[in-house]
Design a protein around this motif. Structure first.
Motif, PDB file in Angstrom:
ATOM      1  N   TRP A 106     104.088  59.951   8.410  1.00  0.00           N
ATOM      2  CA  TRP A 106     103.077  59.093   9.023  1.00  0.00           C
ATOM      3  C   TRP A 106     102.539  59.744  10.296  1.00  0.00           C
ATOM      4  N   PHE A 107     101.270  59.451  10.611  1.00  0.00           N
ATOM      5  CA  PHE A 107     100.713  59.870  11.897  1.00  0.00           C
ATOM      6  C   PHE A 107      99.606  58.892  12.293  1.00  0.00           C
ATOM      7  N   LYS A 108      99.283  58.904  13.591  1.00  0.00           N
ATOM      8  CA  LYS A 108      98.291  57.975  14.133  1.00  0.00           C
ATOM      9  C   LYS A 108      96.962  58.668  14.368  1.00  0.00           C
ATOM     10  N   ILE A 109      95.875  57.902  14.174  1.00  0.00           N
ATOM     11  CA  ILE A 109      94.521  58.365  14.477  1.00  0.00           C
ATOM     12  C   ILE A 109      93.899  57.353  15.425  1.00  0.00           C
ATOM     13  N   GLN A 110      93.384  57.826  16.547  1.00  0.00           N
ATOM     14  CA  GLN A 110      92.787  56.915  17.512  1.00  0.00           C
ATOM     15  C   GLN A 110      91.502  56.333  16.958  1.00  0.00           C
ATOM     16  N   ALA A 111      91.319  55.025  17.127  1.00  0.00           N
ATOM     17  CA  ALA A 111      90.113  54.342  16.646  1.00  0.00           C
ATOM     18  C   ALA A 111      88.987  54.484  17.660  1.00  0.00           C
ATOM     19  N   PRO A 112      87.729  54.528  17.201  1.00  0.00           N
ATOM     20  CA  PRO A 112      86.597  54.601  18.139  1.00  0.00           C
ATOM     21  C   PRO A 112      86.402  53.269  18.850  1.00  0.00           C
TER      22      PRO A 112
ATOM     23  N   SER B 242      97.273  46.320  18.551  1.00  0.00           N
ATOM     24  CA  SER B 242      97.894  46.260  19.896  1.00  0.00           C
ATOM     25  C   SER B 242      98.373  47.613  20.411  1.00  0.00           C
ATOM     26  N   PRO B 243      97.484  48.540  20.781  1.00  0.00           N
ATOM     27  CA  PRO B 243      96.024  48.480  20.629  1.00  0.00           C
ATOM     28  C   PRO B 243      95.608  48.971  19.235  1.00  0.00           C
ATOM     29  N   PHE B 244      94.304  48.866  18.968  1.00  0.00           N
ATOM     30  CA  PHE B 244      93.804  49.280  17.665  1.00  0.00           C
ATOM     31  C   PHE B 244      93.912  50.792  17.483  1.00  0.00           C
ATOM     32  N   SER B 245      94.435  51.167  16.309  1.00  0.00           N
ATOM     33  CA  SER B 245      94.440  52.559  15.888  1.00  0.00           C
ATOM     34  C   SER B 245      94.564  52.554  14.370  1.00  0.00           C
TER      35      SER B 245
ATOM     36  N   THR C 116      88.360  62.743  14.180  1.00  0.00           N
ATOM     37  CA  THR C 116      87.100  62.394  14.832  1.00  0.00           C
ATOM     38  C   THR C 116      86.308  61.407  13.984  1.00  0.00           C
ATOM     39  N   TRP C 117      85.730  60.398  14.657  1.00  0.00           N
ATOM     40  CA  TRP C 117      84.908  59.395  13.999  1.00  0.00           C
ATOM     41  C   TRP C 117      83.438  59.595  14.397  1.00  0.00           C
ATOM     42  N   VAL C 118      82.545  59.366  13.458  1.00  0.00           N
ATOM     43  CA  VAL C 118      81.105  59.435  13.716  1.00  0.00           C
ATOM     44  C   VAL C 118      80.466  58.149  13.221  1.00  0.00           C
ATOM     45  N   GLU C 119      79.670  57.510  14.086  1.00  0.00           N
ATOM     46  CA  GLU C 119      78.983  56.290  13.664  1.00  0.00           C
ATOM     47  C   GLU C 119      77.943  56.628  12.601  1.00  0.00           C
ATOM     48  N   ILE C 120      78.004  55.895  11.472  1.00  0.00           N
ATOM     49  CA  ILE C 120      77.095  56.182  10.363  1.00  0.00           C
ATOM     50  C   ILE C 120      76.119  55.042  10.094  1.00  0.00           C
ATOM     51  N   GLU C 121      76.392  53.863  10.619  1.00  0.00           N
ATOM     52  CA  GLU C 121      75.480  52.748  10.372  1.00  0.00           C
ATOM     53  C   GLU C 121      75.755  51.635  11.375  1.00  0.00           C
ATOM     54  N   ARG C 122      74.681  50.898  11.689  1.00  0.00           N
ATOM     55  CA  ARG C 122      74.785  49.740  12.566  1.00  0.00           C
ATOM     56  C   ARG C 122      73.946  48.624  11.956  1.00  0.00           C
ATOM     57  N   MET C 123      74.553  47.448  11.795  1.00  0.00           N
ATOM     58  CA  MET C 123      73.828  46.330  11.209  1.00  0.00           C
ATOM     59  C   MET C 123      72.628  45.967  12.081  1.00  0.00           C
TER      60      MET C 123
END
Length: 427
Positions: free
Chosen positions: A278-284, A264-267, A329-336
């Motif tokens: 503690w610290f926050k990282i924004q989710a993709p 709420s919201p996702f992170s 930073t997030w990088v997409e590594i796989e997609r079903m």
């Protein structure tokens, strides 16, 4: 040492078959199996061979002779085992009551013996051979639920509201130790555990009881002991970020940090153990995620989630993102694959899923069922997990309670020396 007893129960339940119908020791002519060679091997060399066996094979081998049976109690063999034994990236599944059933039981526990156990056995899954084994947890007292695993130890947490008692248990050798209770009262906190041969770190976060009927995510307590003599028994505390909403019970350790999902919201929330911060990282794609979860795989943090962008012309999918070395930073590594995702979504039925990673494997279990998918990151291969043959035949009834399988990354270890270390400090 007790006399060798072939009827002694083993920690693994297993079945195996011999496929060769013409096997005969008197006519076996393979020169590599010549008894004149193998009978002359030095014991030290034999010990090195045995140390490489996976745990089920090791426990079967113990029935060969009295000496092999005693290896489990031989300090020189266990030291060798810790040095050369390969890692096994396996998974442990345990029947775990849902949060709703815990609350209902607490509200109706005025009578009865209170021993409604669903956790007296676990199911060990070997992803390489797609094989299942059964482990006993009868030594774990009632009133505890499985929360985390590391270094061959499974962490169990007391389910009663208040100061939390934690038990570390090695089911292969039935070694168990209880940690001192936490300082702050909590309900169902998130538990982080990392164990090495010389140290133990435990972090308990959130679900602070601010009244008998209310909880709030306020604080973190940390427990540390190492062989160098440094220890902190819940002496390190820190405040959680404001307005955070933790996922109860689940934390992932990667490179000195614990990570957990925030809603709420996702992170993603990260706790740096060295800095006690503690610290926050924004989710993709945080606005379009469904049932997100974090896993550790080959030393990297991976976010697994379904993506549902209903208002855009993008097909629904299940995706994996890896957190880069910069930490933001997030990088997409796989997609079903789409066809497989359609099958998965039909079975899942919107109930959600829970991912767990270990080594090169990621398991995605569908909530409320015993079905799941296995993804091999190195080979980029998806497959359904074979059904566990022990489900439904368990001697521990659920007593009508709502229970589901909870998966943990588990590395079976014959030796966990930190148990002795903890005994020195907490005994």
């Amino acid at each position: 040492m007790d006399a060798f007893n072939t009827s002694m129960p083993l920690p693994f339940s297993y079945t195996f078959t011999i496929t060769s119908s013409s096997y005969n020791t008197s006519t076996h002519t393979n020169p590599w199996m010549d008894v004149r060679i193998w009978s002359k091997l030095p014991e030290r060399l034999l010990d090195r061979v045995i140390a490489f066996l996976p745990p089920p094979a090791f426990f079967r081998a113990r029935s060969v002779c009295k000496r092999w049976y005693g290896l489990l109690y031989c300090s020189s063999f266990l030291e060798l085992y810790m040095q050369i034994s390969p890692s096994h990236h396996w998974f442990l599944f345990l029947k775990h009551r849902t949060l709703k059933s815990y609350i209902c039981r607490a509200n109706t526990s005025s009578g009865g013996n209170g021993d409604n156990r669903t956790n007296c056995e676990g199911y060990l899954f070997d992803p390489c051979d797609a094989a299942w084994y059964r482990l006993s947890f009868n030594l774990v007292p009632s009133g505890f639920y499985p929360a985390s695993s590391s270094g061959g130890l499974v962490c169990w947490v007391s389910d009663e509201a208040g100061a939390k008692n934690l038990i570390l248990f090695n089911p292969l050798v039935d070694s168990l130790i209880q940690l001192p209770p936490t300082l702050r009262p909590r309900l169902f906190p998130s538990i982080g555990l990392t164990v090495s041969p010389t140290s133990v770190d435990v972090t308990v976060a959130g679900d602070d009881l601010i009244s008998p009927y209310a909880v709030k995510n306020l604080s973190t307590e940390s427990f540390h002991i190492d062989a160098g003599g440094f220890y902190s028994i819940w002496g390190t505390t820190s405040s959680l970020p404001r307005l955070c909403s933790l996922e109860s019970g689940r934390m992932v350790h990667v490179d000195g940090k614990f990570y957990c999902m925030n809603y709420s919201p996702f992170s993603v929330l990260a706790y740096d153990m060295a800095a006690n911060k503690w610290f926050k990282i924004q989710a993709p794609m945080r606005r379009f995620l469904r049932s997100p979860g974090l896993v550790e795989s080959r030393g990297k943090l991976i976010l697994v989630a379904a993506v549902e962008k209903s208002k855009l012309n993008v097909p629904k999918s299940l995706r994996l993102w890896g957190l880069q070395d910069c930490g933001t930073t997030w990088v997409e590594i796989e997609r079903m694959p789409l066809q497989l995702y359609m099958q998965f979504a039909e079975v899942e039925g919107g109930n959600g899923f829970d991912p767990v990673g270990h080594g090169e494997f990621i398991v995605i279990m569908i909530r409320g069922s015993d079905k799941g998918l296995l993804f091999d990151i190195c080979r980029k291969r998806w497959r359904w997990i074979p059904a566990c043959p022990y489900l439904g035949s368990s001697g521990c009834a659920n007593n009508g309670e709502d229970a589901e399988l909870r998966g943990l990354a588990y590395e079976p270890r014959l030796a966990t020396p930190v148990i002795s270390l903890l005994s020195c400090f907490t005994g």
